[in-house]
Scaffold this motif. Structure first.
Motif, PDB file in Angstrom:
ATOM      1  N   TYR A  87       0.840  -1.208   0.000  1.00 52.40           N
ATOM      2  CA  TYR A  87       0.000   0.000   0.000  1.00 52.40           C
ATOM      3  C   TYR A  87       0.872   1.254   0.000  1.00 52.40           C
ATOM      4  CZ  TYR A  87      -3.199   3.613   1.665  1.00 52.40           C
ATOM      5  OH  TYR A  87      -3.920   4.776   1.798  1.00 52.40           O
ATOM      6  N   LEU A  88       1.938   1.254   0.788  1.00 55.43           N
ATOM      7  CA  LEU A  88       2.861   2.387   0.789  1.00 55.43           C
ATOM      8  C   LEU A  88       3.450   2.625  -0.598  1.00 55.43           C
ATOM      9  CD1 LEU A  88       4.887   1.784   4.089  1.00 55.43           C
ATOM     10  CD2 LEU A  88       3.316   3.656   3.652  1.00 55.43           C
ATOM     11  N   GLN A  89       3.852   1.549  -1.249  1.00 56.05           N
ATOM     12  CA  GLN A  89       4.438   1.677  -2.592  1.00 56.05           C
ATOM     13  C   GLN A  89       3.419   2.191  -3.594  1.00 56.05           C
ATOM     14  OE1 GLN A  89       3.833  -0.298  -5.511  1.00 56.05           O
ATOM     15  NE2 GLN A  89       5.445   0.769  -6.675  1.00 56.05           N
ATOM     16  N   LEU A  90       2.185   1.698  -3.513  1.00 53.63           N
ATOM     17  CA  LEU A  90       1.138   2.118  -4.443  1.00 53.63           C
ATOM     18  C   LEU A  90       0.819   3.590  -4.282  1.00 53.63           C
ATOM     19  CD1 LEU A  90      -0.956   1.268  -6.582  1.00 53.63           C
ATOM     20  CD2 LEU A  90      -2.539   0.768  -4.700  1.00 53.63           C
TER      21      LEU A  90
ATOM     22  N   ALA B 220       4.362  11.271   1.816  1.00 54.94           N
ATOM     23  CA  ALA B 220       5.132  11.891   2.890  1.00 54.94           C
ATOM     24  C   ALA B 220       4.442  11.680   4.233  1.00 54.94           C
ATOM     25  CB  ALA B 220       5.320  13.385   2.615  1.00 54.94           C
ATOM     26  N   ALA B 221       3.111  11.816   4.244  1.00 52.79           N
ATOM     27  CA  ALA B 221       2.362  11.570   5.477  1.00 52.79           C
ATOM     28  C   ALA B 221       2.495  10.116   5.913  1.00 52.79           C
ATOM     29  CB  ALA B 221       0.890  11.941   5.271  1.00 52.79           C
ATOM     30  N   LEU B 222       2.426   9.190   4.959  1.00 55.07           N
ATOM     31  CA  LEU B 222       2.579   7.770   5.281  1.00 55.07           C
ATOM     32  C   LEU B 222       3.977   7.473   5.811  1.00 55.07           C
ATOM     33  CD1 LEU B 222       0.703   5.996   2.359  1.00 55.07           C
ATOM     34  CD2 LEU B 222       0.179   5.806   4.786  1.00 55.07           C
ATOM     35  N   ALA B 223       4.994   8.118   5.258  1.00 55.74           N
ATOM     36  CA  ALA B 223       6.361   7.910   5.735  1.00 55.74           C
ATOM     37  C   ALA B 223       6.488   8.351   7.189  1.00 55.74           C
ATOM     38  CB  ALA B 223       7.344   8.680   4.861  1.00 55.74           C
ATOM     39  N   ILE B 224       5.863   9.465   7.540  1.00 58.78           N
ATOM     40  CA  ILE B 224       5.909   9.935   8.922  1.00 58.78           C
ATOM     41  C   ILE B 224       5.155   8.977   9.838  1.00 58.78           C
ATOM     42  CG2 ILE B 224       5.245  11.795  10.474  1.00 58.78           C
ATOM     43  CD1 ILE B 224       7.598  12.470   8.690  1.00 58.78           C
ATOM     44  N   ILE B 225       3.998   8.491   9.381  1.00 56.94           N
ATOM     45  CA  ILE B 225       3.222   7.541  10.186  1.00 56.94           C
ATOM     46  C   ILE B 225       4.020   6.266  10.419  1.00 56.94           C
ATOM     47  CG2 ILE B 225       1.163   6.078  10.190  1.00 56.94           C
ATOM     48  CD1 ILE B 225      -0.286   8.341   8.695  1.00 56.94           C
ATOM     49  N   ALA B 226       4.648   5.742   9.354  1.00 56.95           N
ATOM     50  CA  ALA B 226       5.458   4.530   9.492  1.00 56.95           C
ATOM     51  C   ALA B 226       6.638   4.772  10.428  1.00 56.95           C
ATOM     52  CB  ALA B 226       5.954   4.075   8.122  1.00 56.95           C
TER      53      ALA B 226
ATOM     54  N   VAL C  58       5.314   4.723  14.008  1.00 60.85           N
ATOM     55  CA  VAL C  58       5.028   3.354  14.452  1.00 60.85           C
ATOM     56  C   VAL C  58       6.321   2.620  14.801  1.00 60.85           C
ATOM     57  CG1 VAL C  58       4.152   1.107  13.694  1.00 60.85           C
ATOM     58  CG2 VAL C  58       2.853   3.173  13.188  1.00 60.85           C
ATOM     59  N   THR C  59       7.336   2.749  13.953  1.00 60.31           N
ATOM     60  CA  THR C  59       8.604   2.069  14.196  1.00 60.31           C
ATOM     61  C   THR C  59       9.271   2.553  15.478  1.00 60.31           C
ATOM     62  OG1 THR C  59       8.937   1.786  11.815  1.00 60.31           O
ATOM     63  CG2 THR C  59      10.867   1.548  13.221  1.00 60.31           C
ATOM     64  N   TRP C  60       9.311   3.866  15.662  1.00 56.41           N
ATOM     65  CA  TRP C  60       9.970   4.402  16.848  1.00 56.41           C
ATOM     66  C   TRP C  60       9.136   4.194  18.097  1.00 56.41           C
ATOM     67  CZ3 TRP C  60      14.774   5.865  17.937  1.00 56.41           C
ATOM     68  CH2 TRP C  60      15.651   5.962  16.852  1.00 56.41           C
TER      69      TRP C  60
END
Length: 261
Positions: free
Chosen positions: A218-221, A231-237, A240-242
């Motif tokens: 989904y991120l790639q799509l 960019a918003a998804l990258a921040i959300i991911a 979550v990771t941190w």
């Protein structure tokens, strides 16, 4: 003395800037969806997207299944190796390191050849079977991290004494494992579990080639078709990771090994 103190601070500062400047730039760009002003429109659109909700929930469920299966596989193995088969430790460590050496795309193509519709066990013929195969694939990817977390926890306690004490009280092997060993390495298991969760949430290769609706594809799509939402998804991911990394520190510091009274 002053020069020796300044050097580490300069290195830490440069390292922090190296990671924080791109992150701040990505966050700032994600707020510019509305012309002339900052807004959280990109986050609102992403979080309200049914595909985001479905893919994130799917990956969370698979992450939890991976943690359960991986823990039930790794903890008894690491416990038995430390208790009865210490000479096999180098071999077990080598096997658990293989997922770091073998590319994920090679592993998943091997799975497709072994478990396709023409094989004895055609897991890819159904969605449930493919989900099961994907879970096993994630367990493989998480082995290096989960095994080392558990092994470190087991080395921090006296496994032999705890086992002998439990056996002298008439405890069975399942009782020893689940009521003696598991509680004493809870922090180590949680550390490995949160690392596994972070790996599964962002994994792309397995889910994409097995055609499963996971968060990674989904991120790639979204990244291939939109501007501000990726960019918003990258921040959300990243959050979550941190968050998983922070939980490792919290649970790791909250409770040490349980000492017998």
């Amino acid at each position: 003395m002053k020069a020796s103190r300044i050097g580490p601070w300069i290195a830490v500062t440069l390292g922090a800037l190296y990671f924080l400047v791109p992150l701040i730039g990505t966050f700032e760009f994600s707020l510019r969806m509305r012309r002339g002003t900052y807004s959280f429109d990109a986050y609102r659109i992403v979080l309200g997207d049914p595909n985001f909700q479905a893919s994130f929930l799917y990956s969370v469920v698979l992450a939890l299944a991976t943690i359960v299966v991986g823990t039930l596989l790794v903890v008894p193995t690491a416990y038995w190796v430390q208790l009865r088969l210490p000479k096999l430790r180098p071999l077990v460590e080598f096997v658990t390191l293989l997922p770091l050496v073998i590319p994920a795309i090679v592993i998943v193509f091997g799975y497709l050849r072994l478990y396709n519709s023409q094989s004895i066990l055609p897991l890819t013929d159904s969605s449930r079977g493919t989900d099961l195969l994907l879970t096993f694939g994630y367990v493989t990817l998480a082995l290096p991290y989960l095994y080392r977390s558990v092994d470190t926890g087991l080395r921090a306690i006296d496994v032999r004494t705890l086992t002998e004490a439990a056996e002298s009280l008439g405890a069975s092997w399942s009782t020893i494992l689940f009521k003696v060993i598991f509680p004493n390495i809870r922090s180590a298991i949680l550390s490995g579990a949160f690392l596994t969760f972070a790996i599964v949430i962002g994994e792309f290769t397995f889910a994409s080639l097995l055609n499963r609706p996971a968060f990674g594809p989904y991120l790639q799509l979204v990244g291939a078709n939109r501007a501000y939402e990726p960019a918003a998804l990258a921040i959300i991911a990243f959050v979550v990771t941190w968050a998983c990394m922070g939980l490792i520190q919290v649970f790791g510091a909250a409770r040490g090994p349980t000492q017998p009274k």
